[in-house]
Design an enzyme around this catalytic site. Sequence first.
Site, PDB file in Angstrom:
ATOM      1  N   GLY A  12       0.777  -1.250  -0.020  1.00  0.00           N
ATOM      2  CA  GLY A  12       0.124   0.077   0.008  1.00  0.00           C
ATOM      3  C   GLY A  12       0.818   1.492  -0.057  1.00  0.00           C
ATOM      4  N   SER A  13       1.860   1.270  -0.722  1.00  0.00           N
ATOM      5  CA  SER A  13       2.793   2.512  -0.620  1.00  0.00           C
ATOM      6  C   SER A  13       2.228   3.511  -1.710  1.00  0.00           C
ATOM      7  CB  SER A  13       4.224   2.403  -0.967  1.00  0.00           C
ATOM      8  OG  SER A  13       4.228   1.862  -2.422  1.00  0.00           O
ATOM      9  N   LEU A  92      -8.115  -9.166 -11.965  1.00  0.00           N
ATOM     10  CA  LEU A  92      -9.042  -8.409 -12.961  1.00  0.00           C
ATOM     11  C   LEU A  92     -10.188  -7.905 -12.489  1.00  0.00           C
ATOM     12  CD1 LEU A  92      -8.122 -10.756 -16.038  1.00  0.00           C
ATOM     13  CD2 LEU A  92      -7.272  -8.560 -15.535  1.00  0.00           C
ATOM     14  N   HIS A 109       0.647   0.704 -13.241  1.00  0.00           N
ATOM     15  CA  HIS A 109       1.510  -0.575 -13.559  1.00  0.00           C
ATOM     16  C   HIS A 109       2.853  -0.113 -13.726  1.00  0.00           C
ATOM     17  CE1 HIS A 109       2.239  -4.578 -15.271  1.00  0.00           C
ATOM     18  NE2 HIS A 109       2.868  -4.074 -16.001  1.00  0.00           N
TER      19      HIS A 109
HETATM   20  C1  GRF Z   1       2.895  -1.073  -7.656  1.00  0.00           C
HETATM   21  O1  GRF Z   1       4.109  -1.277  -8.224  1.00  0.00           O
HETATM   22  C2  GRF Z   1       1.750  -0.850  -8.921  1.00  0.00           C
HETATM   23  O2  GRF Z   1       2.448  -0.395  -9.858  1.00  0.00           O
HETATM   24  C3  GRF Z   1       1.397  -2.362  -8.994  1.00  0.00           C
HETATM   25  O3  GRF Z   1       1.354  -2.870  -7.885  1.00  0.00           O
HETATM   26  C4  GRF Z   1       2.267  -2.155  -7.109  1.00  0.00           C
HETATM   27  C5  GRF Z   1       1.620  -1.782  -5.677  1.00  0.00           C
HETATM   28  O4  GRF Z   1       2.720  -1.429  -4.655  1.00  0.00           O
HETATM   29  N1  GRF Z   1       0.318  -2.409  -9.575  1.00  0.00           N
HETATM   30  P1  GRF Z   1       2.164  -0.910  -3.369  1.00  0.00           P
HETATM   31  O5  GRF Z   1       1.213  -1.701  -2.609  1.00  0.00           O
HETATM   32  O6  GRF Z   1       1.406   0.497  -3.616  1.00  0.00           O
HETATM   33  O7  GRF Z   1       3.467  -0.559  -2.580  1.00  0.00           O
END
Ligand code: GRF
Length: 192
Positions: A12-13, A92, A109
């Site tokens: 969840g960063s 999805l 992404h």
């Molecule tokens: C991110 O790298 C995003 O691009 C992908 O999943 C990852 C989630 O990271 N879809 P976080 O949980 O927000 O740290």
Amino acid sequence: MSRVAIFASGSGSNFQALVDAVEAGRLDAQLSLLVCDQPSARVARRANDHHVPCFAFSAKDYESKEAFEQEILKKLQESEIDWIILAGYMRLIGPTLLAAYGGRIVNIHPSLLPSFPGKDAVGQAIEAGVKVTGVTIHYVDAGMDTGPIIAQEAVAVSEDDTRESLQKKIQLVEHRLYVDTVKSLLHSEVKS
Ligand code: GRF
């Protein structure tokens, strides 16, 4: 003010970056709901710490994707959600949510799509030996990372980058680009 739901499954960063922007007054949005399909994920604790209501569920408790998406839809409607922001939601989106929110669901992404869609995009980039990868923010359709592109930013890959070091560089870009892009989407209310 637009009401936003964030869908996430992991650390969840990106969720944190959006919460921080709202709390600092840099993003004019109401983060009204976290939808999380991994009840023990760190993102659920982050939501709790920042008083963002959380709907956490386990897909195995439902008989189908349609069944849990109906439940999610009910929560979204109860919270009068305008936009869905996917931030590491590892599923999805199915026809139930697409029919209700199509054109108002976005995803981030960690590659320059259409290169390296799907899982472990950072590992795929290292494996392929590319010199440039990056971040893509796109509208969500029924495919895997295939919807219309909204924003992209490149990230250089150095000779000595590992999966971990490259991921760090990409996430720094993600946190800034997601806040900026969500801000312009909510401002312009542009639909795909
Ligand atoms: C991110 O790298 C995003 O691009 C992908 O999943 C990852 C989630 O990271 N879809 P976080 O949980 O927000 O740290």
